[in-house]
Design an enzyme around this catalytic site. Sequence first.
Site, mmCIF file in Angstrom:
data_model
loop_
_atom_site.group_PDB
_atom_site.id
_atom_site.type_symbol
_atom_site.label_atom_id
_atom_site.label_comp_id
_atom_site.label_asym_id
_atom_site.label_seq_id
_atom_site.Cartn_x
_atom_site.Cartn_y
_atom_site.Cartn_z
ATOM 1 C CD GLU A 191 -2.365 -1.013 2.936
ATOM 2 O OE1 GLU A 191 -3.185 -1.566 3.116
ATOM 3 O OE2 GLU A 191 -1.697 -0.366 3.698
ATOM 4 C CB CYS A 218 1.167 34.748 14.199
ATOM 5 S SG CYS A 218 1.533 36.274 14.025
ATOM 6 C CD GLU A 219 1.537 29.014 15.930
ATOM 7 O OE1 GLU A 219 2.511 28.310 16.608
ATOM 8 O OE2 GLU A 219 0.401 29.053 16.183
ATOM 9 C CE1 TYR A 271 0.111 10.756 4.057
ATOM 10 C CE2 TYR A 271 2.162 10.420 3.106
ATOM 11 C CZ TYR A 271 0.972 9.917 3.503
ATOM 12 O OH TYR A 271 0.865 8.496 3.510
HETATM 13 C C1 LIG Z 1 -0.496 5.980 5.364
HETATM 14 C C2 LIG Z 1 -0.683 4.468 5.225
HETATM 15 C C3 LIG Z 1 -0.100 3.919 3.875
HETATM 16 C C4 LIG Z 1 1.034 4.630 3.315
HETATM 17 O O1 LIG Z 1 2.101 5.111 3.882
HETATM 18 P P1 LIG Z 1 3.236 5.812 2.912
HETATM 19 O O2 LIG Z 1 4.296 5.956 3.694
HETATM 20 O O3 LIG Z 1 2.445 7.003 2.096
HETATM 21 O O4 LIG Z 1 3.460 4.911 1.702
HETATM 22 C C5 LIG Z 1 -0.246 2.594 3.966
HETATM 23 N N1 LIG Z 1 -1.067 2.094 4.735
HETATM 24 C C6 LIG Z 1 -1.681 2.590 5.632
HETATM 25 C C7 LIG Z 1 -2.757 1.596 6.454
HETATM 26 C C8 LIG Z 1 -1.411 3.860 6.197
HETATM 27 O O5 LIG Z 1 -2.072 4.230 7.226
#
Ligand SMILES: *Cc1c(COP(=O)(O)O)cnc(C)c1O
Length: 430
Positions: A286, A355-356, A384
């Site tokens: 993923e 303002c940080e 992100y």
């Molecule tokens: C955030 C997340 C990802 C992806 O993470 P990356 O660092 O963007 O590859 C995959 N699986 C789950 C469950 C996540 O929370």
Amino acid sequence: MTGPDDSGAIAARDPDGRENADNPPIRRLEDWDAEALLALADEYDTPLYAIDLDRVRENCERLRAAFPDAEVRYAAKAHTGRAVLETVRDAGMAAECAAAGEVKRALDAGFSGDGIQYTAVNPPARDLDYVVERWGEHPDLTVTAGATDTIDRLRERGFDGRLCVRVNPGVGAGHHEKVRTGANAKFGVPYDRAAAVVDAARADFDVVGIHAHAGSGISGDDLANHRELVRRMGDLAREVGGLEFVDVGGGFGVPYREDEPPLDLDAVADATRDALGDADATLAVEPGRYVVADAGVLLARVNTVKEFPDTTVVGVDAGMTTLLRPAMYDAYHAIRNVTDPNGPAIPVTVAGPICESADVLCEDRPLSRPSRGDVLAVGNAGAYGYEMSSTYNSRPRPAEVALSGGRAGLARRRERLADLTELETDAPPN
Ligand SMILES: *Cc1c(COP(=O)(O)O)cnc(C)c1O
């Protein structure tokens, strides 16, 4: 050819034919055409995110080539823009969704039910209600639960479909303590209870898989942890048997620093297959960041230049509300002056309009001397970036332009000041 060794050290290896010279493992900020970026800033104004869909496609291709037998699921939370989701879908990937809103976006972008995994983390009731409702129309979607409470709550809602059990593998990895999830008790059922949870769930659900995610931003140094996680998941899959897939998460890192080598994806893939062993189940991964990070840049314009004895503070129109990663994770992002890329470098602190004191994009970084009106490009902003933007300080979110085949088009319009108050009502008594 060098590969992973047990210390986890891993050298970028020479392409052995699996890698295409037209599709390098990383696109660095200096590889972007400075004049083209400048033209985008002029046409669409700043701050502006630009996302190159061609590069998203290349990243998908490299992932599919490295993991030919695996199911590759795009972790949508890295960038949920519709154009990105459609590009990823067309590249043959599935979608991993972290919330009901992401499930909605994936369905809207044309992912089919069997291409959607909803990974619920302490899901609010409203999220479960929504996903179970959509499951009625898309019975092939899979819900991943990381707590027996979540499984109970799904059962209460009449869900008896495809269930995946998220396991806490007890090993984590990642670029920052805040992104290591694998050993964090927030995520997944305890490893030593996972088999029992799977067995119990089989009475009421179609248990199709097990899942674990070590964390985000895995580099070569973390490969040993990644292998250990995968090994544990392989053991568990053999123990419970009868699974369709073993999902070992995302977290493939990208080199944010200019001198960092790219992740050797083939080595990660080899290590993953090797560590999984011969489980009678498909491997699933993923990746989120890896798909979009180097496909995006953030453009900001210099509005203030202030000389101090030891540094020069360069004020720009993008800050922590535009790109949160430096403030939240001390993340490094390459920065380049695209108006004057080759001027004499001076050490600068690039600061935003919030303002940080955390609102800086870099500190004491050598940069071609910026002047008021110059455009700075911030690299690796595709993952992100927009996703974590906010309207703190009542600062409208930026626009985003998508690039494809040499053409550009507005993907998301700039928020207006009027958008900031749109949700307010006249109900408060006064
Ligand atoms: C955030 C997340 C990802 C992806 O993470 P990356 O660092 O963007 O590859 C995959 N699986 C789950 C469950 C996540 O929370």
